[in-house]
Scaffold this motif. Structure first.
Motif, PDB file in Angstrom:
ATOM      1  N   THR A 396      40.282  16.249  63.371  1.00 44.06           N
ATOM      2  CA  THR A 396      39.427  15.082  63.603  1.00 44.06           C
ATOM      3  C   THR A 396      38.822  15.120  65.000  1.00 44.06           C
ATOM      4  O   THR A 396      39.365  15.752  65.916  1.00 44.06           O
ATOM      5  CB  THR A 396      40.228  13.753  63.514  1.00 44.06           C
ATOM      6  N   LEU A 397      37.731  14.396  65.146  1.00 45.89           N
ATOM      7  CA  LEU A 397      37.095  14.210  66.453  1.00 45.89           C
ATOM      8  C   LEU A 397      38.079  13.653  67.476  1.00 45.89           C
ATOM      9  O   LEU A 397      38.100  14.077  68.631  1.00 45.89           O
ATOM     10  CB  LEU A 397      35.906  13.248  66.257  1.00 45.89           C
ATOM     11  N   GLU A 398      38.901  12.707  67.047  1.00 37.75           N
ATOM     12  CA  GLU A 398      39.814  12.032  67.978  1.00 37.75           C
ATOM     13  C   GLU A 398      40.808  12.993  68.621  1.00 37.75           C
ATOM     14  O   GLU A 398      41.300  12.753  69.720  1.00 37.75           O
ATOM     15  CB  GLU A 398      40.597  10.914  67.262  1.00 37.75           C
ATOM     16  N   GLU A 399      41.131  14.075  67.926  1.00 37.28           N
ATOM     17  CA  GLU A 399      42.126  14.997  68.504  1.00 37.28           C
ATOM     18  C   GLU A 399      41.536  15.902  69.584  1.00 37.28           C
ATOM     19  O   GLU A 399      42.270  16.557  70.303  1.00 37.28           O
ATOM     20  CB  GLU A 399      42.778  15.847  67.398  1.00 37.28           C
ATOM     21  N   ILE A 400      40.207  15.936  69.694  1.00 35.78           N
ATOM     22  CA  ILE A 400      39.604  16.861  70.666  1.00 35.78           C
ATOM     23  C   ILE A 400      40.042  16.532  72.102  1.00 35.78           C
ATOM     24  O   ILE A 400      40.491  17.419  72.826  1.00 35.78           O
ATOM     25  CB  ILE A 400      38.066  16.908  70.525  1.00 35.78           C
ATOM     26  N   PRO A 401      39.937  15.276  72.543  1.00 39.33           N
ATOM     27  CA  PRO A 401      40.363  15.028  73.927  1.00 39.33           C
ATOM     28  C   PRO A 401      41.876  14.860  74.097  1.00 39.33           C
ATOM     29  O   PRO A 401      42.362  14.722  75.208  1.00 39.33           O
ATOM     30  CB  PRO A 401      39.652  13.711  74.290  1.00 39.33           C
ATOM     31  N   TYR A 402      42.592  14.884  72.989  1.00 32.68           N
ATOM     32  CA  TYR A 402      44.016  14.552  73.042  1.00 32.68           C
ATOM     33  C   TYR A 402      44.896  15.709  73.539  1.00 32.68           C
ATOM     34  O   TYR A 402      45.773  15.520  74.375  1.00 32.68           O
ATOM     35  CB  TYR A 402      44.458  14.109  71.644  1.00 32.68           C
ATOM     36  N   TRP A 403      44.628  16.936  73.068  1.00 36.29           N
ATOM     37  CA  TRP A 403      45.493  18.085  73.420  1.00 36.29           C
ATOM     38  C   TRP A 403      45.098  18.600  74.799  1.00 36.29           C
ATOM     39  O   TRP A 403      44.428  19.618  74.955  1.00 36.29           O
ATOM     40  CB  TRP A 403      45.383  19.178  72.353  1.00 36.29           C
ATOM     41  N   LEU A 404      45.558  17.898  75.802  1.00 32.74           N
ATOM     42  CA  LEU A 404      45.100  18.095  77.176  1.00 32.74           C
ATOM     43  C   LEU A 404      45.284  19.544  77.660  1.00 32.74           C
ATOM     44  O   LEU A 404      46.391  20.071  77.632  1.00 32.74           O
ATOM     45  CB  LEU A 404      45.851  17.139  78.104  1.00 32.74           C
ATOM     46  N   GLY A 405      44.179  20.118  78.096  1.00 36.55           N
ATOM     47  CA  GLY A 405      44.240  21.453  78.701  1.00 36.55           C
ATOM     48  C   GLY A 405      44.249  22.598  77.705  1.00 36.55           C
ATOM     49  O   GLY A 405      44.188  23.759  78.100  1.00 36.55           O
ATOM     50  N   GLU A 406      44.331  22.287  76.406  1.00 34.00           N
ATOM     51  CA  GLU A 406      44.342  23.378  75.428  1.00 34.00           C
ATOM     52  C   GLU A 406      42.921  23.784  75.048  1.00 34.00           C
ATOM     53  O   GLU A 406      41.981  23.020  75.222  1.00 34.00           O
ATOM     54  CB  GLU A 406      45.107  22.952  74.171  1.00 34.00           C
ATOM     55  N   ASN A 407      42.807  24.963  74.493  1.00 30.45           N
ATOM     56  CA  ASN A 407      41.518  25.428  73.971  1.00 30.45           C
ATOM     57  C   ASN A 407      41.560  25.300  72.452  1.00 30.45           C
ATOM     58  O   ASN A 407      42.251  26.074  71.800  1.00 30.45           O
ATOM     59  CB  ASN A 407      41.294  26.888  74.383  1.00 30.45           C
ATOM     60  N   PRO A 408      40.834  24.340  71.872  1.00 26.08           N
ATOM     61  CA  PRO A 408      40.931  24.125  70.427  1.00 26.08           C
ATOM     62  C   PRO A 408      40.106  25.093  69.582  1.00 26.08           C
ATOM     63  O   PRO A 408      40.083  24.971  68.355  1.00 26.08           O
ATOM     64  CB  PRO A 408      40.385  22.699  70.275  1.00 26.08           C
ATOM     65  N   VAL A 409      39.444  26.065  70.215  1.00 28.56           N
ATOM     66  CA  VAL A 409      38.483  26.899  69.473  1.00 28.56           C
ATOM     67  C   VAL A 409      39.180  27.942  68.607  1.00 28.56           C
ATOM     68  O   VAL A 409      40.015  28.711  69.079  1.00 28.56           O
ATOM     69  CB  VAL A 409      37.524  27.611  70.455  1.00 28.56           C
ATOM     70  N   ARG A 410      38.824  27.955  67.326  1.00 31.23           N
ATOM     71  CA  ARG A 410      39.376  28.939  66.399  1.00 31.23           C
ATOM     72  C   ARG A 410      38.351  30.019  66.077  1.00 31.23           C
ATOM     73  O   ARG A 410      38.683  31.192  65.954  1.00 31.23           O
ATOM     74  CB  ARG A 410      39.765  28.193  65.121  1.00 31.23           C
ATOM     75  N   GLU A 411      37.100  29.618  65.981  1.00 29.13           N
ATOM     76  CA  GLU A 411      36.044  30.542  65.551  1.00 29.13           C
ATOM     77  C   GLU A 411      34.768  30.223  66.332  1.00 29.13           C
ATOM     78  O   GLU A 411      34.408  29.052  66.469  1.00 29.13           O
ATOM     79  CB  GLU A 411      35.804  30.289  64.064  1.00 29.13           C
ATOM     80  N   VAL A 412      34.097  31.254  66.854  1.00 30.19           N
ATOM     81  CA  VAL A 412      32.828  31.070  67.571  1.00 30.19           C
ATOM     82  C   VAL A 412      31.733  31.841  66.823  1.00 30.19           C
ATOM     83  O   VAL A 412      31.899  33.032  66.551  1.00 30.19           O
ATOM     84  CB  VAL A 412      32.894  31.586  69.024  1.00 30.19           C
ATOM     85  N   ILE A 413      30.646  31.154  66.509  1.00 29.24           N
ATOM     86  CA  ILE A 413      29.518  31.807  65.840  1.00 29.24           C
ATOM     87  C   ILE A 413      28.286  31.622  66.722  1.00 29.24           C
ATOM     88  O   ILE A 413      27.951  30.487  67.092  1.00 29.24           O
ATOM     89  CB  ILE A 413      29.282  31.171  64.450  1.00 29.24           C
ATOM     90  N   ILE A 414      27.639  32.714  67.086  1.00 31.32           N
ATOM     91  CA  ILE A 414      26.411  32.616  67.890  1.00 31.32           C
ATOM     92  C   ILE A 414      25.281  33.293  67.143  1.00 31.32           C
ATOM     93  O   ILE A 414      25.402  34.449  66.724  1.00 31.32           O
ATOM     94  CB  ILE A 414      26.582  33.272  69.284  1.00 31.32           C
ATOM     95  N   GLY A 415      24.204  32.569  66.942  1.00 34.25           N
ATOM     96  CA  GLY A 415      23.058  33.119  66.218  1.00 34.25           C
ATOM     97  C   GLY A 415      23.467  33.645  64.839  1.00 34.25           C
ATOM     98  O   GLY A 415      22.964  34.669  64.383  1.00 34.25           O
ATOM     99  N   GLY A 416      24.385  32.943  64.196  1.00 27.15           N
ATOM    100  CA  GLY A 416      24.813  33.314  62.850  1.00 27.15           C
ATOM    101  C   GLY A 416      25.817  34.460  62.803  1.00 27.15           C
ATOM    102  O   GLY A 416      26.234  34.878  61.723  1.00 27.15           O
ATOM    103  N   GLN A 417      26.217  34.967  63.972  1.00 26.00           N
ATOM    104  CA  GLN A 417      27.195  36.074  64.011  1.00 26.00           C
ATOM    105  C   GLN A 417      28.545  35.565  64.496  1.00 26.00           C
ATOM    106  O   GLN A 417      28.619  34.886  65.515  1.00 26.00           O
ATOM    107  CB  GLN A 417      26.740  37.158  65.013  1.00 26.00           C
ATOM    108  N   ARG A 418      29.599  35.946  63.791  1.00 22.79           N
ATOM    109  CA  ARG A 418      30.966  35.653  64.245  1.00 22.79           C
ATOM    110  C   ARG A 418      31.266  36.498  65.476  1.00 22.79           C
ATOM    111  O   ARG A 418      31.037  37.716  65.449  1.00 22.79           O
ATOM    112  CB  ARG A 418      31.962  36.065  63.180  1.00 22.79           C
ATOM    113  N   ILE A 419      31.761  35.865  66.512  1.00 18.91           N
ATOM    114  CA  ILE A 419      32.020  36.599  67.765  1.00 18.91           C
ATOM    115  C   ILE A 419      33.512  36.957  67.853  1.00 18.91           C
ATOM    116  O   ILE A 419      34.356  36.136  67.607  1.00 18.91           O
ATOM    117  CB  ILE A 419      31.622  35.714  68.962  1.00 18.91           C
TER     118      ILE A 419
END
Ligand code: NIG
Ligand code: FE
Length: 419
Positions: A396-419
């Motif tokens: 959820t959106l609400e959990e984004i600011p909650y996990w202080l200092g963590e990086n929540p990113v699982r997958e990054v896509i730039i210009g349609g390409q998985r990085i």
């Protein structure tokens, strides 16, 4: 026709779209953008082509050729837009950390010939290749945090050759890896060491020798640091007027350590963004919002007061209530913020500046894109924009600011390409 990429079963799809937007998200719109529960995003040739709720997905366009990312109920949102960094510099300033802990302020260290001037010495001594490799390493780190577009300022050369060199390095860094790099010229960071005590003469040199050698098409923004020990409001006004005359769009570092009136002056000149604003009073913010019709974005940098051990944080809540659109950035640089963790900046903006989770997410996506003139390319999930997307490891959106200092990113896509 078939989709080349599909992200499906997005628990919260944060689109950052509103029905009648023609500017940065301001006032109530900064939090009232569209969230699609159980949504999908479809892309083709590096662009977003369809966004909607899962039941509306056109299955006929999902073929064996479609790469499918299963979000499995996770949050999906636009790639982060990091709208204020000093990416290219030599060395670092770890040696000044203990001075700060002993009570020396940012301006004390600068006045003693350290601070920015210490990084200028290290930068001038570095080769292009060393500067490029260091910038590329930082870009890898930013990408891991989900940054897909990044603004990069010069400002550690402070002479014609080195400033132009820093622009070339920033541009080359943009070509060598997938994160989109938007360069800005901050030759007016502080007067160069050859112009100590002569700020106006230094600015005249920039206007005569350097600005004419930069193309506003390639380097759209001219920035200045308006502060005690850097440039006065009067000198900043003169310089920004000259830059505007030459076709550049304007930015300012102002009200970082004192309330001098730099933000209001720059907004009056039509600045795209006013950055720092820790000492900007809510009444002045309201005047800026009214005068610019909500077009000038306040770029807030909450990691900076934290790192400088300063109590005063920009009153972001009051800014938004006054109708001033707010963006958030790290201000990544060797002096006032060596962190690239834009999520931590977002979290601090909630904790110390009073933003809500929805406002803070708008501040690192669409409003950040507006603040660097990239609003047509990125910052929201809508057809026609570049397929820059993140899948987060939260539901959820609400959990984004909650996990202080963590990086929540699982997958990054730039210009349609998985990085
Ligand atoms: O945005 N305030 C001025 N410039 C940078 C810091 C630069 C430095 O200390 O190296 C900033 O905080
Ligand atoms: Fe900065």
């Amino acid at each position: 026709m078939a989709y080349s990429l599909l992200i499906r079963n997005c628990g919260h799809l944060l689109t950052l779209t509103v029905s009648d937007a023609n500017g940065p998200l301001a006032g109530p719109a900064q939090s009232n953008w569209r969230i699609i529960p159980d949504g999908y995003v479809a892309c083709e040739q590096g662009q977003i082509v369809a966004v909607g709720p899962m039941p509306e997905l056109d299955q006929a366009l999902v073929t064996a050729a479609t790469e499918v990312i299963e979000a499995a109920g996770r949050v999906v949102l636009p790639g982060l837009v990091e709208c204020h960094t000093h990416l290219v510099f030599g060395g670092n300033r770890a040696h000044e950390f203990h001075r700060k802990l002993q009570g020396e302020t940012y301006l004390d260290i600068l006045a003693s010939g350290g601070g920015i001037l210490s990084t200028v010495r290290a930068t001038r001594a570095a080769t292009d290749e060393e500067l490029l490799q260091q910038a590329l390493r930082h870009l890898v780190d930013f990408r891991h945090y989900g940054v897909t577009t990044l603004e990069a300022k010069t400002g550690y050369g402070l002479d014609t050759d080195t400033e132009l060199r820093l622009l070339r390095v920033a541009q080359e860094a943009g070509r060598r890896q997938p994160v989109r790099v938007v360069p800005s010229f901050l030759g007016a960071h502080v007067p160069g060491p050859e112009f100590r005590g002569q700020p106006r003469e230094y600015l005249q040199m920039l206007v005569q020798d350097v600005l004419p050698r930069i193309s506003p098409t390639e380097v759209p923004f001219v920035d200045i640091f308006c502060e005690e020990g850097a440039f006065s409001v009067a000198d900043s006004r003169w310089y920004l007027e000259q830059a505007r005359e030459l076709g550049f769009r304007l930015k300012i570092h102002a009200e970082q350590l004192h309330d001098l009136g730099g933000c209001e002056m720059a907004a009056e000149l039509g600045a795209v963004s006013i950055d720092h604003a820790d000492y900007l009073a809510p009444a002045a913010a309201a005047r800026i919002a009214a005068r610019t019709n909500g077009r000038t974005v306040a770029v807030l940098l909450p990691l900076v007061p934290l790192f400088l051990r300063q109590e005063q944080y920009a009153p972001g809540r009051a800014f938004i209530d006054a109708g001033l659109p707010v963006a958030i950035s790290t201000d990544f640089n060797p002096g006032s913020c060596p962190s690239k963790n834009l999520w931590l900046a977002l979290q601090l903006a909630c904790l110390k500046m009073g933003l809500t989770p929805a406002e803070a997410v708008a501040a690192v996506t669409l409003n950040a894109a507006w603040s660097i003139g990239q609003e047509r390319e990125c910052g929201s999930l809508e057809p026609g924009k570049r397929a820059d997307l993140l899948v987060l490891d939260v539901p959820t959106l609400e959990e984004i600011p909650y996990w202080l200092g963590e990086n929540p990113v699982r997958e990054v896509i730039i210009g349609g390409q998985r990085i």
